[in-house]
Design an enzyme around this catalytic site. Structure first.
Site, PDB file in Angstrom:
ATOM      1  N   CYS A  74       0.740  -0.938   0.055  1.00 17.52           N
ATOM      2  CA  CYS A  74      -0.111   0.064  -0.032  1.00 17.52           C
ATOM      3  C   CYS A  74       0.778   1.310   0.254  1.00 17.52           C
ATOM      4  O   CYS A  74       1.894   1.460   0.728  1.00 17.52           O
ATOM      5  CB  CYS A  74      -0.882   0.117   1.300  1.00 17.52           C
ATOM      6  SG  CYS A  74      -1.898   1.642   1.391  1.00 17.52           S
ATOM      7  N   ASP A 108      -0.178  -6.116  -0.344  1.00 14.37           N
ATOM      8  CA  ASP A 108      -1.111  -6.426  -1.280  1.00 14.37           C
ATOM      9  C   ASP A 108      -0.724  -7.600  -2.115  1.00 14.37           C
ATOM     10  O   ASP A 108       0.505  -7.543  -2.829  1.00 14.37           O
ATOM     11  CB  ASP A 108      -1.448  -5.263  -2.217  1.00 14.37           C
ATOM     12  CG  ASP A 108      -1.815  -4.028  -1.495  1.00 14.37           C
ATOM     13  OD1 ASP A 108      -2.521  -4.079  -0.528  1.00 14.37           O
ATOM     14  OD2 ASP A 108      -1.788  -2.932  -1.745  1.00 14.37           O
ATOM     15  N   ARG A 151      -9.389  -6.920   1.107  1.00 13.55           N
ATOM     16  CA  ARG A 151      -9.143  -6.674   2.204  1.00 13.55           C
ATOM     17  C   ARG A 151      -9.948  -5.559   2.788  1.00 13.55           C
ATOM     18  O   ARG A 151     -10.783  -4.736   1.940  1.00 13.55           O
ATOM     19  CB  ARG A 151      -7.741  -5.525   2.361  1.00 13.55           C
ATOM     20  CG  ARG A 151      -7.225  -4.891   3.581  1.00 13.55           C
ATOM     21  CD  ARG A 151      -6.077  -4.174   3.724  1.00 13.55           C
ATOM     22  NE  ARG A 151      -4.925  -4.928   3.198  1.00 13.55           N
ATOM     23  CZ  ARG A 151      -3.832  -4.223   2.776  1.00 13.55           C
ATOM     24  NH1 ARG A 151      -3.719  -3.015   2.545  1.00 13.55           N
ATOM     25  NH2 ARG A 151      -2.946  -5.122   2.351  1.00 13.55           N
TER      26      ARG A 151
END
Length: 281
Positions: A189, A196, A257
């Site tokens: 991120c 990620d 997420r």
């Protein structure tokens, strides 16, 4: 560290900050990030993009109250066009969806129309929204990305710093048309640097791309800090620049997420991304 992780466009984001959760509708929770933030350094401009595409979001944690106060649940499918001025920041999207939880809506259509209106305003582009009842999705098989997986190569890697130079001279020889897949894409991120995880599909026609060089390039994202959408555009741009294929499509599906997964694709040809969640989604 990216060249723009302290950019003023990121300063007001709730991402990475302590946040109060609201459960009554509030469209102001949505926050956009200018797509130009990563496109400008790549030399990409809105009036002359080398691709078309979209960001496909799946909303797994979507709930609201009907007119009588009975909770409703749905899975949402959202498509943001690559031509929108902004991408939607994912934490703000999650907070926005949470604000539906204790809000009454007269119908499912009202919910879909509200999502469409608010997301289009945030992205500054025409967003498409579809809502699905759970029984419409039950029994849906796990999907897979079509193509040849390049992950099982017997190679040694000891450098995980991003470099597009791995693609230097990667394409040569006869013209081929093939689809390659890797499940080893991992970036971080832009703000929080949390990992990620994604799978990427690369479909192209052109001089054959060396698979070892391509895999080393993809693995080099491991310490790279960018949003999902930005990574896909970088991959597309780098392959186009170094390998110069006649046609190219790049499609990534990231793990979820906060009840959301993001699946961006970019193409300069005729490409229809396969939908349906992968094994890790």
């Amino acid at each position: 560290m990216s060249s723009y992780d302290n950019h003023q466009a990121l300063a007001g984001l709730t991402l990475g900050k302590s946040t109060d959760y609201r459960d009554t509708y509030d469209a102001s929770l949505l926050q956009g990030v200018p797509r130009s933030l990563n496109r400008d350094p790549l030399g990409l401009h809105a009036d002359n993009l080398p691709f078309h595409g979209a960001d496909i979001w799946t909303l797994y944690e979507l709930s609201w109250l009907n007119g009588k106060g009975l909770p409703q649940v749905a899975v949402g499918h959202v498509e943001l066009p690559d031509t929108s001025l902004n991408l939607v920041e994912s934490k703000s999207f999650k907070l926005y969806l949470n604000s539906f939880n204790q809000t009454r809506f007269a119908s499912w259509q009202d919910v879909a129309e509200t999502l469409t209106r608010d997301l289009s305003a945030c992205a500054q582009g025409k967003v498409k929204v579809s809502l699905y009842r759970l029984d419409e999705l039950e029994g849906q098989p796990i999907a897979r990305l079509h193509g040849t997986c390049i992950d099982d190569q017997d190679i040694e890697i000891d450098n995980y710093q991003f470099s597009a130079d791995y693609l230097q001279g990667a394409a040569s020889g006869k013209i081929v048309e093939e689809t390659l897949v890797s499940h080893l894409l991992k970036s971080n991120c832009l703000i929080t640097h949390q990992p990620d995880w994604g799978s990427v599909q690369i479909q192209y026609r052109g001089a054959k791309i060396d698979r070892e060089q391509l895999l080393r390039y993809l693995v080099s994202f491991r310490h790279h800090n960018e949003f999902h959408e930005q990574c896909v555009e970088r991959i597309f741009n780098d392959i186009l620049r170094f390998c110069q294929p006649e046609s190219l499509s790049v499609y990534a599906r990231y793990t979820r997420r906060g009840g959301l997964d993001i699946n961006p694709w970019r193409s300069n040809g005729d490409f229809s991304p396969a939908t349906g969640r992968l094994a890790r989604q």
